[in-house]
Design a protein around this motif. Structure first.
Motif, PDB file in Angstrom:
ATOM      1  N   PRO A   1      11.607  70.765 -26.188  1.00 28.22           N
ATOM      2  CA  PRO A   1      12.091  72.144 -26.040  1.00 28.22           C
ATOM      3  C   PRO A   1      12.244  72.915 -27.348  1.00 28.22           C
ATOM      4  N   PRO A   2      12.876  72.340 -28.396  1.00 29.76           N
ATOM      5  CA  PRO A   2      12.935  73.110 -29.644  1.00 29.76           C
ATOM      6  C   PRO A   2      11.567  73.332 -30.274  1.00 29.76           C
TER       7      PRO A   2
ATOM      8  N   PHE B   1       8.834  73.843 -28.551  1.00 29.90           N
ATOM      9  CA  PHE B   1       8.253  74.968 -27.807  1.00 29.90           C
ATOM     10  C   PHE B   1       8.704  76.293 -28.415  1.00 29.90           C
ATOM     11  N   GLU B   2       9.996  76.410 -28.694  1.00 29.27           N
ATOM     12  CA  GLU B   2      10.528  77.647 -29.268  1.00 29.27           C
ATOM     13  C   GLU B   2       9.926  77.910 -30.646  1.00 29.27           C
TER      14      GLU B   2
END
Length: 298
Positions: free
Chosen positions: A222-223, A225-226
């Motif tokens: 997730p991080p 992706f950001e």
């Protein structure tokens, strides 16, 4: 139309398609107290819903005529077209709204919207991003696109499905575009996990032994992706800490280990090949997401 008729229209809905997801949608509408009419091409799938209070229509045209809003959820747009584009059904839908939650491609959504406009049918497209078990709960996620005013009009009924509803804009292919991109992430990740289990098993590591560490790898994403989304949009593609030249080395190790055990390494060979194409174009010092730009060039 009288106020009583308008209230009746706003408190009723038709669901076409009673596969697992269609049944979940209809069930959520029933639980919310909406008058729910259901129909499916294969007879008998409405039995449980009718037992809960749904109205089982004898035909698709009868079903769509029963409500101002029809929600469609079938296997693909070929199936949706086979139902909606019959003259009797199209005629019954004139002046009414279709919310198509069937999964397919953005171009199919655009074609469906053009057809609907040509037949006086109001049309919204959408995508369901969570499994059947989430429908009617706060965990459900729905994406919608199409005329904003039409979406606002039917939002109270759609809210009965629970969860989060996001209107992505009026461009009718947008929900399908999100759906395709997000499913791309899901299925390539699951393919990678299945491949990892095969390699681990060949090396004597069970799936249960690997799973806690696999969850750790998942938590890293997730991080990333950001962070890489910003790089992809501004074209920076930083390779600091893990350039493509380093990435292809680890990919090669996976390929060699897999093939030493007779395990098909086609997916990883494809990923390695994309990375090597980017390196061949002078991007070896960049991060892995540079391959998105390389792929886009064809």
């Amino acid at each position: 139309m009288s106020s009583a008729s308008m209230h009746s229209e706003q408190s009723s809905v038709t669901v076409l398609g009673l596969g697992p997801m269609g049944r979940a949608l209809a069930g959520a509408f029933l639980d919310a107290g909406l008058r729910t009419t259901v129909w499916n091409r294969t007879p008998g799938r409405d039995r449980e819903l009718v037992g809960r209070g749904a109205v089982g229509a004898r035909s698709a045209e009868e079903a769509v005529a029963a409500s101002g809003l029809t929600v469609v959820c079938v296997v693909n747009y070929d199936a949706a077209d086979a139902i909606l584009r019959r003259d009797a059904v199209a005629g019954a839908l004139k002046g009414r709204t279709v919310v198509n939650l069937t999964a397919d491609t953005p171009n199919r959504a655009r074609d469906a919207a053009d057809w609907a406009a040509g037949h006086g049918i109001r049309y919204l497209d959408g995508a369901i991003m969570t499994p059947t078990t989430t429908i009617g709960t706060p965990a459900a996620v729905f994406l919608h696109c199409g005329p904003a005013e039409l979406y606002r009009e039917h939002r109270p009924v759609l809210d009965a499905l629970g969860g989060t509803h996001t209107h992505l804009g009026e461009e009718i292919g947008r929900a399908a575009a999100y759906d395709i991109a997000l499913l791309d992430i899901f299925w390539t990740a699951m393919a990678g996990y299945a491949h990892a289990l095969a390699v681990a098993r060949a090396e004597g590591v069970t799936a249960r032994e690997l799973a806690p560490f696999a969850k750790g790898i998942g938590a890293i994403l997730p991080p990333l992706f950001e962070e890489t989304a910003a790089e992809a949009d501004d074209g920076s593609f930083s390779g600091e800490g893990n350039p493509l030249t380093s990435a292809v080395s680890s990919m090669a190790h996976i390929v060699h280990t897999s093939e030493a055990h007779g395990i098909d390494a086609g997916v990883m060979r494809a990923a390695e090949g994309m990375a090597r194409r980017a390196i061949g174009r002078g991007h070896g010092a960049d991060g892995f997401i540079r391959i998105a730009e390389v792929l886009g060039r064809g």
